[in-house]
Each structure stands twice: as C-alpha cells, then as structure tokens.
Design an enzyme around this catalytic site. Structure first.
Site, mmCIF file in Angstrom:
data_model
loop_
_atom_site.group_PDB
_atom_site.id
_atom_site.type_symbol
_atom_site.label_atom_id
_atom_site.label_comp_id
_atom_site.label_asym_id
_atom_site.label_seq_id
_atom_site.Cartn_x
_atom_site.Cartn_y
_atom_site.Cartn_z
ATOM 1 N N HIS A 62 -23.559 -32.200 11.348
ATOM 2 C CA HIS A 62 -24.772 -32.511 12.091
ATOM 3 C C HIS A 62 -25.111 -33.977 11.887
ATOM 4 O O HIS A 62 -25.014 -34.496 10.783
ATOM 5 C CB HIS A 62 -25.921 -31.643 11.575
ATOM 6 C CG HIS A 62 -27.139 -31.715 12.437
ATOM 7 N ND1 HIS A 62 -27.297 -30.901 13.536
ATOM 8 C CD2 HIS A 62 -28.224 -32.504 12.393
ATOM 9 C CE1 HIS A 62 -28.448 -31.195 14.124
ATOM 10 N NE2 HIS A 62 -29.032 -32.170 13.442
ATOM 11 N N ASP A 105 -38.678 -24.077 14.407
ATOM 12 C CA ASP A 105 -38.340 -25.477 14.678
ATOM 13 C C ASP A 105 -38.606 -25.815 16.139
ATOM 14 O O ASP A 105 -39.050 -26.921 16.448
ATOM 15 C CB ASP A 105 -36.891 -25.783 14.319
ATOM 16 C CG ASP A 105 -36.588 -27.271 14.532
ATOM 17 O OD1 ASP A 105 -37.241 -28.091 13.864
ATOM 18 O OD2 ASP A 105 -35.749 -27.604 15.378
ATOM 19 N N ARG A 124 -44.331 -31.988 16.884
ATOM 20 C CA ARG A 124 -44.132 -33.274 16.190
ATOM 21 C C ARG A 124 -43.874 -34.389 17.179
ATOM 22 O O ARG A 124 -44.331 -35.517 17.005
ATOM 23 C CB ARG A 124 -42.950 -33.160 15.205
ATOM 24 C CG ARG A 124 -43.290 -32.332 13.972
ATOM 25 C CD ARG A 124 -42.034 -31.975 13.197
ATOM 26 N NE ARG A 124 -41.287 -33.162 12.808
ATOM 27 C CZ ARG A 124 -39.966 -33.226 12.684
ATOM 28 N NH1 ARG A 124 -39.223 -32.158 12.906
ATOM 29 N NH2 ARG A 124 -39.380 -34.343 12.336
ATOM 30 N N SER A 127 -36.232 -29.442 9.477
ATOM 31 C CA SER A 127 -35.835 -29.169 10.862
ATOM 32 C C SER A 127 -34.310 -29.046 10.971
ATOM 33 O O SER A 127 -33.784 -28.078 11.533
ATOM 34 C CB SER A 127 -36.361 -30.314 11.742
ATOM 35 O OG SER A 127 -35.772 -30.307 13.019
ATOM 36 N N LYS A 187 -31.876 -25.181 10.892
ATOM 37 C CA LYS A 187 -30.943 -24.822 11.964
ATOM 38 C C LYS A 187 -29.528 -24.630 11.422
ATOM 39 O O LYS A 187 -28.799 -23.735 11.854
ATOM 40 C CB LYS A 187 -30.961 -25.909 13.046
ATOM 41 C CG LYS A 187 -32.257 -25.858 13.871
ATOM 42 C CD LYS A 187 -32.345 -26.970 14.896
ATOM 43 C CE LYS A 187 -32.664 -28.297 14.261
ATOM 44 N NZ LYS A 187 -33.222 -29.299 15.179
#
Ligand code: URA
Ligand code: CA
Length: 441
Positions: free
Chosen positions: A82, A161, A168, A183, A187
């Site tokens: 990620h 999220d 946000r 966040s 995930k």
C-alpha cells in the site's frame, strides 16, 4: 457512555480507553452519532494526538467495523502493498505482477485517487474491459488461479473508514498520522494478507510532507501491523517530484507496461524493484532483501512479470493485448508542449502542482461526483537536477478539452523552479521501518 464526554476528554488532552474508541466507531457507523460530533472528535485528535495504543485500538475497531476477507483458502503467505498516496506513483502495476511472478500470491485491494494523488483502481479502469470490482469469491479464485488480483474495496469492507475518510476530507483532518495510520491499516488488516509492505511517501506531493513525519507515520503503521500479527515493513520514499514520468491514468498504465517490458528505467522502476524485494522478504520468501531484489529483477528481465500482468488483466475481464500494443489504451490525441522559459537547472518539479495540473485536465476528481477522463494527463521530460535550455520541452499535456487548460498550465508552471546552479538532490529512499526498528539510509 456519552459521545460528548469522549470529545471533552480528548479535547482536554486525555487518553481514550478501548471501550470509548469502540463505542465511537460502532455508534458512528450505525448512524447514532452525528457528523458534527464525529468532526469535533477528529479535530480534537488532530490537535491533541493519540498514543500508539489508542491508534492501534482505533485501527482494530475500524478494521472489524464491517466484513473482512479470509484469504486462507489460498495456499502460502499472501502479501499486500500500500502506498500512502502520490503523484505518478504507479508502483503497484509494476511490482504486483513481479512479485506474483516470483510465486508469492498478491491479493491487493486498492483505492481511487484522493485530492491531487492518483489511485490504482482509476488507472486500471483505463484498460478496456477491465473490471476492478469483483466479489470476494472471485477475488480469491483469481488469486488462486493467476497468483494476482488487484480489486477495489468491496462495499462492506471497513465502513468506518468510508464514513470517516469522507468526513476528514471536508473537515481539514486528513493530514494526521494516527488518522492516516488507522485508515490505511484498518483496510490492510480487513483485506486479509499475512504480510504487508507500506510505501510511505514524504515530500510536497505526499500527505506527510516532512521526512520526520513520514518516519513517525511509518512507525505507527508497523506497530499496529505487528500487534495484530501481520508481518509489516514500511519503506519511506520521496514524493517531492512525481515518481514516474507519466501522470494520468492511461498514460501511467502505459509507463508501467514499458517498465515491465524492460523498455524504460528510472525512479519508478527503482522504487518498484525495492518494494518488490521487501514484499518477498516480508513474506519470508528470501533470506535477505538483496536476494529478493535479484528475484524481482529476474522476473522483470525474463518477461515473466509482463506475462503475469497479462494474465491478471484477462482474468479481470480486460483486453490483455494492451501489454503488447499500448496503442489500444485510450490516450488523448491532442498534445500540448510546455517549454522551459529560461535556461538553468531544474530545482523543483513540485509533485503536488503536477498532480493538481493533471487533475485540472480531468485525470482526477475535484468533487465526489466528477468522472475521470482516462485519456488525459501529463508526460514529463525532465527531472529535478537536469540542465535545460530555454525552449526545451519540460512536459507534454495530453488534453481532450480546453476549459481548464490555462489554469492547468499555470498550476504546473508554478511548481517549476529553474535556477543557475545544480540543486542538492533528495534521496529516492529515506529509509525503512521494520518490527526491529528504524533504519535510516
Ligand atoms: N490513504 C488512506 O487510505 N487513508 C488516509 O488517511 C490517507 C491516505
Ligand atoms: Ca490535504
């Protein structure tokens, strides 16, 4: 328990208990806490911060707020990667096929672009026919058959999220390390991989601009991963200028394919190989990172990576011929050169400005409802440190419409600084954070 008390406690600098954090996440997802109270808590967190323990509790409460993916039907150690978000950051399309070609299953859930940054799902959708939205059953089947799938998050994955991110985004609370860490890691945990490699970006185009903040963010994420038994490594890489030379969806896919075919070198290839090496290492498939690096290089040089990308595209409904013939990708016909207005050395090629310019051309969204134009974007011809003469082409804009063109050009030009002396170059990689600690390069 009352939400107001939780807000007051955090506003006054207190440490929230696990029960308080669970209550907030559960009740907010259920619609029993209004956005204004959730916003107040986010802003209190933004200013007062969270301990590592609070961050871990928030991450877990979020991770289990909806459905989770069980990858255990797939044999072997599954690895995920990620990026915290960048410009011209197409590493997934290069590295996921390389790692899969080394025999390590890659089960990746990706997102769409945020603000000025691009998203893998948007890029993949520029491939004719490609479907990133697979059921969890098909996701697992494709990883089993091909060794690789890159899909969008299912509707029910980490609903906390989805709601908190949207909030946000409009309350000025994106750029906080505990909030980003929870966040991202919620995930990754929900998506089920055993090993996780994070590419944490630092620089003007990243959500964490300073290198120090990026290291702290990396540590938070590695802590959380380690706590829940996922082998996690974070690599801190530069995002002061775009990573690749292409910014925009189909253009980025084309660049990734060229790298996989060995036709192109540069920063994107370097960072991709490094991330690949760490993915193999973190998954326990090699004894050293150097060995991992040799394995991914071999997968690239032999063409097995490009072949794996083809297999994945076909399995997800796309036209795999794009790998052999990139003219099948939708690219804008009209090309506008942007030339240097003076001679000298490129001091700055600000990633955020380039990302914003590409977004103005239609490569990204400015509102949630915007539709992306996969054909448009920017191809860079220079990088920071290079010498240019007046009139040299710095970039080409691929455009399909004129309405925001001037604003895009102005935005791009504001991010370019040309000076008389060669600048001090920033490193491409700042270091690595593992369970064992921080390694600064
Ligand atoms: N990417 C995410 O998924 N979440 C953040 O908060 C920032 C970047
Ligand atoms: Ca922002």
């Amino acid at each position: 328990m009352r939400m107001l008390d939780i807000i007051l406690k955090k506003r006054n600098g207190g440490e929230l208990t696990s029960d308080e954090i669970d209550f907030f996440v559960r009740e907010y997802v259920a619609g029993r806490i209004p956005d204004y109270q959730a916003s107040a808590l986010l802003m209190a967190i933004y200013f007062q911060g969270m301990t590592s323990r609070e961050t871990a509790d928030l991450t877990l409460a979020m991770a289990y707020s909806g459905e989770t993916v069980d990858l255990s039907p797939i044999p072997g150690i599954k690895v995920d990667k990620h990026s915290t978000g960048g410009v011209g950051d197409t590493t997934t399309l290069v590295v996921a096929p390389l790692v899969a070609a080394c025999g390590v299953p890659v089960a990746k859930m990706s997102g769409r672009g945020l603000e000025h940054t691009g998203g893998t799902i948007d890029k993949l959708e520029s491939i004719p026919g490609f479907n990133p939205f697979q059921s969890i059953g098909d996701f697992i089947r494709i990883v089993k058959e091909v060794g690789l799938a890159v899909v969008g998050q299912t509707e029910n994955l980490v609903p906390a999220d989805k709601k908190l991110y949207a909030l946000r985004d409009v309350t000025g609370t994106v750029e906080h390390k505990s909030l980003i860490a929870s966040s991202v890691m919620s995930k990754k945990i929900a998506a089920g991989a055993d090993a996780i490699v994070l590419d944490v970006k630092a620089g003007s185009g990243a959500f964490m601009e300073s290198v120090e903040d990026a290291f702290e963010l990396a540590q938070e994420m590695v802590n959380v991963g380690t706590r829940v038994g996922r082998s996690t490594t974070a690599v801190i890489t530069d995002m002061s200028q775009p990573l690749g030379m292409a910014v925009g969806n189909a253009l980025e896919v084309k660049e990734a394919i060229e790298i996989l075919k060995g036709e192109r070198a540069g920063a994107l290839k370097e960072v991709s190989l490094l991330l690949g090496a760490y993915m193999l290492y973190t998954a326990g498939c090699c004894r050293t990172v150097e060995q991992g690096r040799e394995m991914v290089e071999e997968a690239l040089n032999s063409g097995r990576g490009a072949q794996k990308l083809k297999e994945m595209i076909r399995a997800q409904g796309g036209d795999e011929r794009v790998v052999d013939d990139s003219s099948l990708l939708p690219v804008a016909k009209e090309v506008i050169p942007i030339n240097a207005r003076q001679e000298g050395y490129i001091y700055s090629l600000d990633a955020r400005s380039v990302g914003q310019a590409a977004r103005l051309l239609g490569a990204g969204r400015s509102t949630k409802e915007d539709r992306i134009d996969h054909r448009v974007g920017i191809v860079l011809y220079k990088r920071v440190g290079e010498r240019v003469e007046k009139g040299d082409t710095l970039a080409e804009f691929y455009v399909t419409r004129e309405d925001n063109l001037q604003e895009a050009i102005d935005t791009f030009n504001r991010g370019i600084i040309i000076g008389d002396q060669p600048p001090q170059l920033r490193p491409l990689v700042y270091g690595v954070v593992t369970r064992e600690g921080v390694e600064r390069w």
